[in-house]
Write a protein that holds these residues in place. Structure first.
Motif, short mmCIF file in Angstrom:
data_model
loop_
_atom_site.label_atom_id
_atom_site.label_comp_id
_atom_site.label_asym_id
_atom_site.label_seq_id
_atom_site.Cartn_x
_atom_site.Cartn_y
_atom_site.Cartn_z
N GLY A 72 75.75 48.07 17.73
CA GLY A 72 75.79 49.15 16.76
C GLY A 72 75.76 50.51 17.43
N VAL A 73 76.30 51.51 16.74
CA VAL A 73 76.35 52.86 17.29
C VAL A 73 74.94 53.35 17.61
N TYR A 74 74.73 53.77 18.83
CA TYR A 74 73.46 54.31 19.31
C TYR A 74 72.31 53.31 19.24
N LYS A 82 64.05 49.55 14.61
CA LYS A 82 64.92 50.37 13.76
C LYS A 82 66.37 49.94 13.93
N ALA A 83 66.78 49.71 15.16
CA ALA A 83 68.17 49.31 15.41
C ALA A 83 68.48 47.98 14.72
N ARG A 84 67.55 47.05 14.78
CA ARG A 84 67.78 45.76 14.12
C ARG A 84 67.90 45.91 12.61
N ALA A 85 67.05 46.73 12.03
CA ALA A 85 67.04 46.89 10.57
C ALA A 85 68.29 47.63 10.08
N ILE A 86 68.92 48.41 10.93
CA ILE A 86 70.13 49.14 10.55
C ILE A 86 71.38 48.32 10.79
N HIS A 92 78.28 43.71 11.85
CA HIS A 92 77.96 43.51 13.25
C HIS A 92 77.70 42.04 13.57
N SER A 93 78.04 41.14 12.64
CA SER A 93 77.72 39.73 12.81
C SER A 93 78.97 38.88 13.01
N ARG A 224 67.11 32.59 2.49
CA ARG A 224 66.24 33.27 3.45
C ARG A 224 66.92 34.37 4.25
N LEU A 225 67.23 35.47 3.58
CA LEU A 225 67.59 36.68 4.31
C LEU A 225 66.35 37.16 5.06
N SER A 226 66.51 37.53 6.31
CA SER A 226 65.40 38.14 7.03
C SER A 226 65.18 39.56 6.52
N GLU A 227 64.04 40.15 6.85
CA GLU A 227 63.78 41.53 6.44
C GLU A 227 64.82 42.49 7.03
N ASP A 228 65.20 42.26 8.28
CA ASP A 228 66.22 43.11 8.90
C ASP A 228 67.57 42.95 8.20
#
Length: 403
Positions: A72-74, A82-86, A92-93, A224-228
């Protein structure tokens, strides 16, 4: 044969340019071949594919991958949580995660749900047009093209009215991080993430009849979606759910107003509005390029061997005007038969929100043209400008005479 770097040979299409110039830059690239070595605004080098045949083939090629949240960008400059949650989203999968996530969202973001929204979209459009009052000149970007899709997607997800201006202020910085830079991107991205996490907790405590509540039910159930994944899904839906539609509406109005014969045809035969929208998507779609892909192994494109581990983007607006597939592609022709355009992508990552975007465009353009029979541009077309972006193909403003 060496492949030229875009910035070495011609103006840069990612900057703010005069209306028409962006398409001219991509047309020149396409005339030189189907694939090009390019330098992105961040300075990173990669490959751009501009021809229609190679674009569709590549977007269906399993050797082209997204690579996960790390790409992901940046992402490398943000804290990992934070990067995982965004960035843990469908964009990106790769399979099997992408397959699971897409199945989940399509189970709640159904065509029936979109169709049921049509009366509400009509009401929102009417309210926005009513707000124009009796004025003669209006800028349709802030007056209609932007507020309609942000209100629709926020209402669909369950984002309250008072938060919507914040989302609109954040998303341009997130969509074009290469242009705005890391600091502006980080401020917007983390603000949006913090709000999204709070909203998720609110919906978990008090579920409502909205998309986020349905996603939470799926997250807390069998799939089961993860929180991220949940935070990223909301993030993606808000941004993709209104940015592309806003530019589809504005670009579509601009296309018709600069082709008076086509405008007259739509007015005479309202049943042509739906095929007209498909032609608008082909002729001047809302996206310049896909987000980056990566080559998992070497891939040959148009006689050029792209090594493994290379960044690749597909120039959607170039592919959609490729004269080898669309004879006379620089001309708007709403009677063109079955244009197999790539405005919403192609293959695995085809836009899941395309039916909603089409519905909003059909309602907005239909009501606008019906209410204002004398609608016309208020400035010469050459004075219109395109927004600086690697991804978006949008207008900064669209001043029109309503009467």
């Amino acid at each position: 044969m060496p492949i030229p770097t875009t910035g070495d040979t011609q103006p840069n299409p990612f900057t703010a340019v005069a209306d028409g110039e962006r398409h001219a830059i991509y047309a020149e690239l396409t005339s030189k071949g189907p694939v090009h070595r390019v330098t992105l605004p961040t300075g990173r080098q990669g490959w751009m594919v501009t021809s229609h045949a190679e674009a569709r083939a590549l977007l269906s090629d399993p050797r082209l991958v997204k690579g996960g949240w790390q790409t992901g960008v940046y992402a490398s400059r943000l804290a990992e949580d934070k990067a995982r949650a965004i960035h843990t989203s469908m964009l990106h999968s790769d399979p099997p995660d992408h397959t699971r996530l897409r199945k989940l969202i399509t189970s709640v973001f159904t065509r029936r749900r979109v169709e049921m929204l049509a009366p509400r979209i009509q009401q929102m459009t009417g309210d926005l047009l009513d707000a124009l009052g009796d004025q003669d000149v209006a800028d349709l970007v802030p007056a209609l093209a932007v507020p309609l899709p942000i209100n629709v997607i926020c209402e669909l997800i369950g984002i309250p009215m008072e938060a919507r201006p914040d989302f609109r202020s954040w998303t341009p910085l997130i969509v074009s991080p290469d242009i705005h830079g890391f600091e502006e991107y980080q401020r917007a991205a983390l603000s949006m993430l913090a709000y999204t996490r709070g909203l998720i907790e609110d919906k978990r405590r008090e579920p409502r009849n909205d998309l986020l509540s349905d996603l939470l039910a799926a997250r807390d159930g069998e799939h089961r979606l993860s929180e991220d994944e949940l935070a990223s899904m909301v993030y993606l839906l808000v941004i993709a759910g209104h940015e592309t539609t806003a530019h589809l509406i504005a670009n579509g109005v601009r296309a018709l107003l600069t082709h008076p014969g086509q405008l007259a045809l739509v007015r005479e035969r309202p049943e042509l509005l739906e095929p007209a929208i498909e032609e608008m998507l082909r002729y001047d779609g809302p996206l310049q390029n896909t987000l980056p892909y990566w080559t998992a192994e070497p891939v040959e494109v148009g006689g050029v061997m792209i090594p493994a581990g290379e960044l690749v983007i597909v120039a959607l607006i170039a592919a959609n005007r490729d004269s080898a597939h669309f004879p006379g592609g620089d001309v708007l022709d709403i009677t063109r038969e079955a244009p197999a355009h790539t405005a919403f992508g192609h293959g695995l990552h085809y836009c899941v929100g395309a039916p909603l975007a089409r519905t909003e465009a059909r309602v907005a353009l239909g009501m606008l043209l019906d209410r204002y029979p004398a609608l016309r541009l208020a400035v010469p077309p050459g004075t219109l400008t395109r927004t600086a972006s690697l991804l978006i193909n949008g207008l900064d403003a669209l001043p029109v005479h309503l009467r």
